[in-house]
Scaffold this motif. Sequence first.
Motif, PDB file in Angstrom:
ATOM      1  N   LEU A  52       0.852  -1.188   0.000  1.00  0.00           N
ATOM      2  CA  LEU A  52       0.000   0.000   0.000  1.00  0.00           C
ATOM      3  C   LEU A  52       0.891   1.243   0.000  1.00  0.00           C
ATOM      4  O   LEU A  52       1.714   1.414   0.898  1.00  0.00           O
ATOM      5  CB  LEU A  52      -0.907   0.006   1.237  1.00  0.00           C
ATOM      6  CG  LEU A  52      -1.833   1.217   1.386  1.00  0.00           C
ATOM      7  CD1 LEU A  52      -2.819   1.320   0.212  1.00  0.00           C
ATOM      8  CD2 LEU A  52      -2.600   1.145   2.713  1.00  0.00           C
ATOM      9  N   LYS A  77       0.916  -6.965  -5.311  1.00  0.00           N
ATOM     10  CA  LYS A  77      -0.383  -6.366  -5.627  1.00  0.00           C
ATOM     11  C   LYS A  77      -0.356  -4.987  -4.975  1.00  0.00           C
ATOM     12  O   LYS A  77      -0.398  -4.883  -3.747  1.00  0.00           O
ATOM     13  CB  LYS A  77      -1.499  -7.226  -5.039  1.00  0.00           C
ATOM     14  CG  LYS A  77      -2.857  -7.024  -5.664  1.00  0.00           C
ATOM     15  CD  LYS A  77      -3.883  -7.999  -5.085  1.00  0.00           C
ATOM     16  CE  LYS A  77      -4.381  -7.532  -3.723  1.00  0.00           C
ATOM     17  NZ  LYS A  77      -5.307  -8.477  -3.060  1.00  0.00           N
ATOM     18  N   SER A  99      -1.549  -1.100  -4.207  1.00  0.00           N
ATOM     19  CA  SER A  99      -2.638  -0.123  -4.223  1.00  0.00           C
ATOM     20  C   SER A  99      -2.162   1.166  -3.566  1.00  0.00           C
ATOM     21  O   SER A  99      -1.045   1.231  -3.039  1.00  0.00           O
ATOM     22  CB  SER A  99      -3.870  -0.686  -3.523  1.00  0.00           C
ATOM     23  OG  SER A  99      -3.526  -1.153  -2.242  1.00  0.00           O
ATOM     24  N   THR A 100      -3.002   2.195  -3.616  1.00  0.00           N
ATOM     25  CA  THR A 100      -2.604   3.503  -3.078  1.00  0.00           C
ATOM     26  C   THR A 100      -3.737   4.082  -2.234  1.00  0.00           C
ATOM     27  O   THR A 100      -4.898   3.711  -2.393  1.00  0.00           O
ATOM     28  CB  THR A 100      -2.296   4.514  -4.212  1.00  0.00           C
ATOM     29  OG1 THR A 100      -3.500   4.790  -4.921  1.00  0.00           O
ATOM     30  CG2 THR A 100      -1.245   3.972  -5.172  1.00  0.00           C
ATOM     31  N   THR A 101      -3.357   5.005  -1.366  1.00  0.00           N
ATOM     32  CA  THR A 101      -4.363   5.767  -0.644  1.00  0.00           C
ATOM     33  C   THR A 101      -3.729   7.085  -0.227  1.00  0.00           C
ATOM     34  O   THR A 101      -2.509   7.261  -0.356  1.00  0.00           O
ATOM     35  CB  THR A 101      -4.924   4.977   0.565  1.00  0.00           C
ATOM     36  OG1 THR A 101      -6.091   5.654   1.038  1.00  0.00           O
ATOM     37  CG2 THR A 101      -3.903   4.897   1.694  1.00  0.00           C
TER      38      THR A 101
END
Lengths: 277, 277, 277, 277
Positions: free
Chosen positions: D30, D69, D71-73
């Motif tokens: 992340l 895998k 993802s971003t936030t």
Amino acid sequence: MPSNSSPPLHPTREREKALMSNSPSPIRVLVWGENRHEKIEPHVAEIYPDGMHTTIAAGISENLGDRAKVSTTTLDEPEHGLTEEVLADTDVLVWWGHAAHGEVADEVVDRVHQHVLSGMGLIVLHSAHWSKIFGKLMGTTCTLRWRSEQDRELVWTVDATHPITEGVPNPIIIDQQEMYGETFDIPAPDELIFISSFSGGEVFRSGCTFRRGNGKIFFFSPGDQDYPVYHHKDVRRVIANGVAWAVNDRPRRIPTLLRYDTNDFFNGHGYTGPIAD
Amino acid sequence: MPSNSSPPLHPTREREKALMSNSPSPIRVLVWGENRHEKIEPHVAEIYPDGMHTTIAAGISENLGDRAKVSTTTLDEPEHGLTEEVLADTDVLVWWGHAAHGEVADEVVDRVHQHVLSGMGLIVLHSAHWSKIFGKLMGTTCTLRWRSEQDRELVWTVDATHPITEGVPNPIIIDQQEMYGETFDIPAPDELIFISSFSGGEVFRSGCTFRRGNGKIFFFSPGDQDYPVYHHKDVRRVIANGVAWAVNDRPRRIPTLLRYDTNDFFNGHGYTGPIAD
Amino acid sequence: MPSNSSPPLHPTREREKALMSNSPSPIRVLVWGENRHEKIEPHVAEIYPDGMHTTIAAGISENLGDRAKVSTTTLDEPEHGLTEEVLADTDVLVWWGHAAHGEVADEVVDRVHQHVLSGMGLIVLHSAHWSKIFGKLMGTTCTLRWRSEQDRELVWTVDATHPITEGVPNPIIIDQQEMYGETFDIPAPDELIFISSFSGGEVFRSGCTFRRGNGKIFFFSPGDQDYPVYHHKDVRRVIANGVAWAVNDRPRRIPTLLRYDTNDFFNGHGYTGPIAD
Amino acid sequence: MPSNSSPPLHPTREREKALMSNSPSPIRVLVWGENRHEKIEPHVAEIYPDGMHTTIAAGISENLGDRAKVSTTTLDEPEHGLTEEVLADTDVLVWWGHAAHGEVADEVVDRVHQHVLSGMGLIVLHSAHWSKIFGKLMGTTCTLRWRSEQDRELVWTVDATHPITEGVPNPIIIDQQEMYGETFDIPAPDELIFISSFSGGEVFRSGCTFRRGNGKIFFFSPGDQDYPVYHHKDVRRVIANGVAWAVNDRPRRIPTLLRYDTNDFFNGHGYTGPIAD
């Protein structure tokens, strides 16, 4: 300062090719055993009928399976079984010696030393704390306290994030062992992984890692000819973990002096590179 | 495991007596110089007319005053000026060599090595990174990148609590120097104190400490025969700080194997003690 | 990036003047004690009739004599006896707490934290492993295994060159102690000095140093309210050694962001210096 | 000493099951971005039109492919996108922040801190040296020298055996960068991997690892909003290497106090185990 070009080591082409191809070849492990106690002392032969090196090798295969191709060699082989060709084809060397450290030829020690500095992994077991190769890599006496009176050893994990500690209980319990105690005269290890205690109340830094040159070294003290320690499930797992950790997949290469000329200061470009590389 | 009793080193009685008496005697410092460039190359003789060792010694006296008694010796003395008697009377040895590392006799190197492991301090300067004694203590090639084109060196403090950094600016600015760059093939130092940069953008771990046996070692890279670096006020201060730091006031003693018997397990009492101590 | 100027701490002028004058003033030591068990539990009051802090302080004075000026304070004083003025006049703070960690005000913890990072030495004893100030400096949970059943503790020296180990036997034998065992959740210490074992076979990194900011920290685990450990001659010596080691004689100063402009690249001169210093 | 049982974290069952099944699931990465400069400053938006976090994430995917895998936030999500559920499903968190460190809620910082100590990997990039989470893990001010005048940065490899250095040139050359210089107020890193130099002659420990609790932390300083550093091929490779290194495959677990009773001293058996585990 003069340039100092070391002769190139045998390239490990087979392994490099495998790495490129994305299906890594197995780790090539060589277990070196002194193989003297087993031949002379009946009680040792009873514990290790095929030699200690064979038992150690079996423990690695048991844990790493297809990930490792394990072979063995011993002191009495020509050049102690450690020719340039053999070392060039070894990813990780495991070393057990005790009574005959002095019989290991200096030129073989120098050759192993060069390979470790060039990237070969080295696992140093128990009484090999006093081997020539470990002393040469450490620069200290590598002495310690000891007693062989069937102590019980507890091996406690200090660094629970380290891959070498994976899959073993905390503590590992070894019912019969030789005692090794502090002060252990080594350089401060890069990583302290295990600390052992013994029935007499002694403590010992029993699992330590060191990086020397391009090589990774793991010292693990459990194991002795007088007790069946290399049949111990957890001890076998730790040694196998150490082997997997000590692999350096990059091309083997001895660190050398590099002369860097530049007519183009301040920008990091334009180096003409090393004289001898 | 067999016991291994090393021959006792010459006791340093004079110093021990002084310590007992609560008026500490001065630190006995010996500066060892190769003293070859100064004799052969006029431009070096011009910078260091009395020899580099003399300039280095003067810098230590300048900073430590009565706290140190500084003497010098050189390669061409019998036994390179490093007899058993001389070493037994030395608290801290300072080493500068460059062109003639190979001429230092192995038996003298072994003797110095034993004294360092027994508690003698050692300051390793600049090109002595490639001396036999430093290599023997480190266990690695001690190679690096280099260039001699009048680089400017900046020496930055990384550990501002360390006594070796006391009294010098951050950075120390050396207008002309040989470049030493990473990768410097040493074990990870116990303490990283200074990092240098050079005009070409290179970096170097220029101030590092190591403990080996009972001895404390300080490597400091500034200093060269071609530039007047040992006349530099701040460089002299750092070397003097290193000398003061490297002293080990306890009786000199080589670490040895110690065999501990006990009939009284579990209580820590009743050890019968080492066989050979 | 914005500049962040911390308010200047109280200058320690008295000490700096003394240092200049070459007759160093004594180390100003403050022993902080929680002082609760002693008041509530008769068996603790019997062991430590004047409070644990008083006994700890006496052990430091006993060993350092005129070299130290030792005072004490406790949790129940206003601001826990740790005002800005008090801390500015303290070279080394010794901390013992156990049952009332939660009662220590966060603003006092922040103040002590700032002083440690600015150069005040800190000695953290036994159950203070779980104090707010130690946790804040370490960044980890600082948890461990424990048992209080009158274990015997042996404290083994791992680093025989360290000044903190001077003058004590190897091992130190403590006949009755609480057990503290690994895994001790701390960052890898800068220096590992002592390892303890306990009757149950546990081990513990019982003497560790850490540098944080400009401050030197020594954690030493022996000591408990239920056993007379702070009356033990060797334990007292180690604590006193730790106090002497932890002193930082340079002016107290919190590390800050420093903005460096230069119109004169590449030569290390011409910095316009920090915005806020 | 009282027992202190932390609430159990959300189990990471999916990953554990995959590990058991011998076909490891991808690393769940992340990337957390502050995402403020990109919105406010046109020249930043031009370099990073989809946000810095997106560019950083793309560099990881580019190098790790199916192994990760990603993802971003961002800061402006509820709870900054870092809920308990999200963190429990994250193997490695990558953190970039600069202008709005103060807006990150303390309770979110505490939650991330607990997850790192429990085994979540953390990659700290550039100006995140001054983030709340890094400061809380380090215990120091994490301050440094800086200047933003389009310096050239050279990133030199100090530890050539480390997996984080695999596949990048020595040095990495970054044509335009903000300068970060020593003294960097951090604890001595467990491993020093990269040292950078800058056009002004400054140096910086630009690649450092730390272990805290069960978590592995990698700080890497290259990267800034004003320069296209996260488009740099070698910088992307290092960050991806760091992600792969920081994974801890063991079940996530916060270190806790463990009380060990035993009625069967001296043999290592018979522990009744932790009260709260």
